[in-house]
Design an enzyme around this catalytic site. Structure first.
Site, PDB file in Angstrom:
ATOM      1  N   CYS A 271       0.836  -1.189   0.000  1.00  0.00           N
ATOM      2  CA  CYS A 271       0.000   0.000   0.000  1.00  0.00           C
ATOM      3  C   CYS A 271       0.872   1.241   0.000  1.00  0.00           C
ATOM      4  O   CYS A 271       2.073   1.164   0.241  1.00  0.00           O
ATOM      5  CB  CYS A 271      -0.871   0.040   1.246  1.00  0.00           C
ATOM      6  SG  CYS A 271      -2.010  -1.336   1.331  1.00  0.00           S
TER       7      CYS A 271
ATOM      8  N   GLY B 246      -0.581   0.738  -5.084  1.00  0.00           N
ATOM      9  CA  GLY B 246      -1.865   0.072  -4.861  1.00  0.00           C
ATOM     10  C   GLY B 246      -2.919   0.660  -5.760  1.00  0.00           C
ATOM     11  O   GLY B 246      -2.997   1.880  -5.915  1.00  0.00           O
TER      12      GLY B 246
ATOM     13  N   ASN C 139       0.638   0.830   6.053  1.00  0.00           N
ATOM     14  CA  ASN C 139       1.308   0.027   5.033  1.00  0.00           C
ATOM     15  C   ASN C 139       2.149  -1.013   5.761  1.00  0.00           C
ATOM     16  O   ASN C 139       2.945  -0.666   6.624  1.00  0.00           O
ATOM     17  CB  ASN C 139       2.189   0.941   4.168  1.00  0.00           C
ATOM     18  CG  ASN C 139       3.054   0.185   3.165  1.00  0.00           C
ATOM     19  OD1 ASN C 139       4.102   0.667   2.768  1.00  0.00           O
ATOM     20  ND2 ASN C 139       2.630  -0.989   2.741  1.00  0.00           N
ATOM     21  N   GLY C 140       1.956  -2.279   5.390  1.00  0.00           N
ATOM     22  CA  GLY C 140       2.697  -3.348   6.054  1.00  0.00           C
ATOM     23  C   GLY C 140       1.748  -4.475   6.384  1.00  0.00           C
ATOM     24  O   GLY C 140       0.609  -4.493   5.927  1.00  0.00           O
TER      25      GLY C 140
ATOM     26  N   TYR D  66      11.596  -3.794  -7.051  1.00  0.00           N
ATOM     27  CA  TYR D  66      10.390  -3.622  -7.857  1.00  0.00           C
ATOM     28  C   TYR D  66       9.462  -2.489  -7.420  1.00  0.00           C
ATOM     29  O   TYR D  66       8.984  -1.721  -8.254  1.00  0.00           O
ATOM     30  CB  TYR D  66       9.589  -4.935  -7.847  1.00  0.00           C
ATOM     31  CG  TYR D  66       8.243  -4.822  -8.519  1.00  0.00           C
ATOM     32  CD1 TYR D  66       8.142  -4.753  -9.906  1.00  0.00           C
ATOM     33  CD2 TYR D  66       7.064  -4.774  -7.776  1.00  0.00           C
ATOM     34  CE1 TYR D  66       6.906  -4.638 -10.533  1.00  0.00           C
ATOM     35  CE2 TYR D  66       5.822  -4.665  -8.400  1.00  0.00           C
ATOM     36  CZ  TYR D  66       5.745  -4.599  -9.769  1.00  0.00           C
ATOM     37  OH  TYR D  66       4.540  -4.483 -10.385  1.00  0.00           O
TER      38      TYR D  66
HETATM   39  P1  AMP Z   1       5.369 -13.427 -12.758  1.00  0.00           P
HETATM   40  O1  AMP Z   1       6.746 -14.021 -12.817  1.00  0.00           O
HETATM   41  O2  AMP Z   1       4.508 -13.743 -13.913  1.00  0.00           O
HETATM   42  O3  AMP Z   1       4.710 -13.793 -11.462  1.00  0.00           O
HETATM   43  O4  AMP Z   1       5.514 -11.841 -12.795  1.00  0.00           O
HETATM   44  C1  AMP Z   1       6.595 -11.226 -12.272  1.00  0.00           C
HETATM   45  C2  AMP Z   1       6.575  -9.753 -12.603  1.00  0.00           C
HETATM   46  O5  AMP Z   1       5.561  -9.097 -11.837  1.00  0.00           O
HETATM   47  C3  AMP Z   1       7.892  -9.133 -12.163  1.00  0.00           C
HETATM   48  O6  AMP Z   1       8.735  -9.012 -13.256  1.00  0.00           O
HETATM   49  C4  AMP Z   1       7.515  -7.805 -11.582  1.00  0.00           C
HETATM   50  O7  AMP Z   1       7.614  -6.815 -12.579  1.00  0.00           O
HETATM   51  C5  AMP Z   1       6.098  -7.979 -11.138  1.00  0.00           C
HETATM   52  N1  AMP Z   1       6.016  -8.282  -9.688  1.00  0.00           N
HETATM   53  C6  AMP Z   1       6.849  -8.993  -8.955  1.00  0.00           C
HETATM   54  N2  AMP Z   1       6.426  -9.094  -7.670  1.00  0.00           N
HETATM   55  C7  AMP Z   1       5.288  -8.406  -7.595  1.00  0.00           C
HETATM   56  C8  AMP Z   1       4.363  -8.127  -6.551  1.00  0.00           C
HETATM   57  N3  AMP Z   1       4.524  -8.592  -5.306  1.00  0.00           N
HETATM   58  N4  AMP Z   1       3.323  -7.366  -6.857  1.00  0.00           N
HETATM   59  C9  AMP Z   1       3.156  -6.909  -8.086  1.00  0.00           C
HETATM   60  N5  AMP Z   1       3.962  -7.141  -9.104  1.00  0.00           N
HETATM   61  C10 AMP Z   1       5.031  -7.886  -8.882  1.00  0.00           C
END
Ligand code: AMP
Length: 466
Positions: free
Chosen positions: A2, A28, A102-103, A254
Site C-alpha cells: 500500500c 496500490g 502500510n505493512g 520492484y
Molecule cells: P510473474 O513471474 O509472472 O509472477 O511476474 C513477475 C513480474 O511481476 C515481475 O517481473 C515484476 O515486474 C512484477 N512483480 C513482482 N512481484 C510483484 C508483486 N509482489 N506485486 C506486483 N507485481 C510484482
C-alpha cells in the site's frame, strides 16, 4: 502493498493528500481513501478504483480541515474493493481516530481473537483495524525512563500500548483529535518519509509524493520512532527497538518508483546497480539489451552500460493499462500482459537479445513475453533477472504468492528456462543483490533467502494483507 500520505497544517490539506496519493498510485490500485480533520471532526471518502477516477473535486470540497491522511490499497487475497479500503475510522477511548497503514501485522489472528474475547468488536477483516481496537482497550504502556511531553500525556501511553502489542510491519499515520501521529515499526520494513512545503508538514511512503507538491524531502521517520504533531510543534519519541533493522529490499527491486529516495538511498541508483552487478556476473554474447518495461528499464540501463551493449526499447508498453500483477485472478493477469506490451520488430528481428526484468515470481509474465519476442523474429533470447529467485513468501506486506506458487520452488533453473522458452536464463546472485545497497546488514531479503527477521513459525498469516 500500500501507499500512505499525510498533510499537516495546510488550508489545502485534502487536495495535497489527493495529489500525494496519486503519485503513490503504483503502490496500490484497488482502492483509495482520504480522511481530513479540522482538529475536531474527521471526514472520510474511500472508494474502489484508482485515485483519479475514484475521487472527485466535490469529494475534496467536502474534506475540510487543515490535516489529512490518504491511502492506496493493494491486496490480492481476501476482500478486495472498498470493503477494507482505508482510512479506517472509529470511535475509541481517545475519541474518533482515523488510521492508514502500510505493512502486515503478523500476529493479527491471535491478537484479534484475544481482543474479541475481551468484548472488543471488529468491523473489517483487515489487520489495520488492530490499531483502533487496541486503542479502544484504553490500556496504557510507558517504557521506563521515557519522558512524555505534557501535551502527549493523554494519548501517548495508549498509542504505546497499541504498538507494544503489534508484531510485524507497519508504517502508519493517524489523525487523533488535533494531532497527526506517524510511526514506523522497529525493524523499519516499510518506508515512511517526512517532507516540508513552507509551513506544511508532509508524510509519504516515498519521496516522489513530495515532488508532486513542489515540497522538499526532510528526513525518514526512523524505525521504531513515533512522531506526534500538533499546533505546538513536532515531538519525536524513540519508543521501540529491534535487534536489527529489516528494510525491505524488494522495494528497491520492484516496488518503489525509481525517482524516490527511501531507506537512505535513491531507488534509481540501487536499481541501476542491480543491472550493473547482473552484467558483472554474466558473459553471454548478444547484440542488444531490451528491458521489460517499466520494471526492467533501470536495471537494463545498468546492464547495458556495464557491458557496453546497445540498450533498445524492444518492447513497447501501452500506458493506459495498469500493472498486470495487480489483477487478482490469474486469467485476467494473463490477458493483461498482452494488452500491456507489444514487440518492436525494428529492434528485435534476427537479433540475439538480452531481456532484462526485475524479478521472476510465478514465471507467467515472462512466458508470454518470450512468446511475443519469438513471433517478432528474434534469433536468441537470453533472459536476465535483476534479483535472485523468489523462494519465500513475504509476511511483511508484499503480496507474494504461497511457497508452492513460486516457480523457483517448483522447478530447477533448467526447468524454468525451458518453461519460459528462452535460450538461456540467469538470475542475479544473492550476494550480488546484497552488494547493491550500502547498509546491507539492515535489509530484509527473506523472499530471496528464506531468512526471516521475525520467527515465521509463530506467524499466523493474514491473507488479507494491506
Ligand atoms: P510473474 O513471474 O509472472 O509472477 O511476474 C513477475 C513480474 O511481476 C515481475 O517481473 C515484476 O515486474 C512484477 N512483480 C513482482 N512481484 C510483484 C508483486 N509482489 N506485486 C506486483 N507485481 C510484482
Amino acid at each position: 502493498m500500500c501507499g500512505i500520505a499525510g498533510v499537516f497544517n495546510s488550508p489545502y490539506a485534502s487536495q495535497y493528500a489527493f495529489l500525494q496519493i496519486y503519485s503513490l498510485q503504483h503502490r496500490g490500485q484497488e482502492s483509495v481513501g482520504i480522511s481530513s480533520s479540522d482538529g475536531k471532526t474527521i471526514k472520510t471518502v474511500k472508494r474502489p478504483g484508482r485515485v483519479l477516477e475514484a475521487i472527485t473535486q466535490s469529494d475534496l470540497d467536502k474534506l475540510e480541515g487543515n490535516m489529512a491522511i490518504a491511502h492506496v490499497r493493494y491486496s490480492t487475497a481476501g476482500d478486495s474493493g472498498a470493503t477494507n479500503a482505508q482510512p479506517l475510522v472509529r470511535e475509541t477511548s481517545l475519541g474518533q481516530v482515523a488510521v492508514v497503514h502500510n505493512g502486515n501485522i503478523v500476529n493479527y489472528v491471535s491478537l484479534r481473537r484475544e481482543l474479541e474475547e475481551r468484548g472488543i468488536e471488529f468491523e473489517y477483516s483487515s489487520d489495520t483495524e488492530l490499531f483502533l481496537a487496541l486503542l479502544d482497550t484504553g490500556e496504557e504502556f510507558i517504557p521506563e525512563g521515557l519522558e512524555i511531553h505534557p501535551r502527549d500525556r493523554e494519548v501517548l501511553p495508549k498509542i504505546l500500548y497499541t504498538l507494544s502489542r503489534l508484531e510485524g510491519a507497519y508504517s502508519f499515520l493517524m489523525i487523533l483529535g488535533d494531532k497527526l501521529v506517524a510511526g514506523r515499526d522497529p525493524y523499519g520494513f516499510r518506508p515512511l518519509s517526512v517532507g516540508r512545503k513552507g509551513k506544511t508538514l508532509l508524510f509519504a511512503s516515498e519521496s516522489c509524493a513530495f515532488d508532486i507538491l513542489e515540497g522538499e524531502f526532510w528526513r525518514e521517520v526512523n524505525p521504531g520512532e513515533l512522531m506526534v504533531i500538533d499546533n505546538a510543534g513536532i515531538r519525536s519519541y524513540r519508543v521501540l527497538d529491534a535487534p536489527k533493522k529489516a528494510m525491505c529490499i524488494f522495494e528497491f527491486v520492484y516496488f518503489s518508483r525509481p525517482d524516490s529516495y527511501l531507506f537512505g538511498e535513491w531507488a534509481y541508483e540501487v536499481r541501476k546497480n542491480l543491472g550493473r552487478q547482473l552484467a558483472r556476473e554474466d558473459d553471454v554474447e548478444a547484440d542488444v539489451v531490451v528491458p521489460v518495461p517499466d520494471s526492467g528499464v533501470v536495471p537494463a540501463l545498468g546492464y547495458a552500460q556495464e557491458r557496453g551493449l546497445p540498450f533498445e526499447m524492444g518492447l513497447i508498453r501501452n500506458h493506459y493499462v495498469g500493472r498486470s500483477f495487480i489483477e487478482p485472478s490469474q486469467e485476467l493477469r494473463n490477458l493483461r500482459v498482452l494488452m500491456k506490451l507489444s514487440p518492436n520488430r525494428a529492434v528485435l528481428k534476427d537479433k540475439r537479445v538480452v531481456v532484462i526484468d526485475d524479478s521472476l515470481v510465478r514465471g507467467t509474465t515472462s512466458k508470454r513475453i518470450v512468446n511475443m519476442l519469438r513471433r517478432a523474429g528474434v534469433k536468441e533470447i537470453h533472459m536476465r533477472i535483476a534479483s535472485p529467485p523468489v523462494v519465500g513468501p513475504c509476511y511483511y506486506g508484499i503480496d507474494t504468492p504461497t511457497k508452492e506458487e513460486l516457480i523457483a520452488n517448483r522447478m530447477s533453473l533448467e526447468d524454468i528456462r525451458s518453461f519460459i522458452g528462452v535460450d538461456s536464463l540467469k538470475y542475479l546472485s544473492l550476494e550480488g543483490l546484497r552488494s547493491c545497497v550500502s547498509d546491507r546488514e539492515n535489509f530484509c531479503d527473506a523472499c530471496f533467502s528464506n531468512k526471516y527477521p521475525i520467527d515465521v513459525s509463530r506467524v499466523a498469516i493474514n491473507r488479507n494483507r494491506d
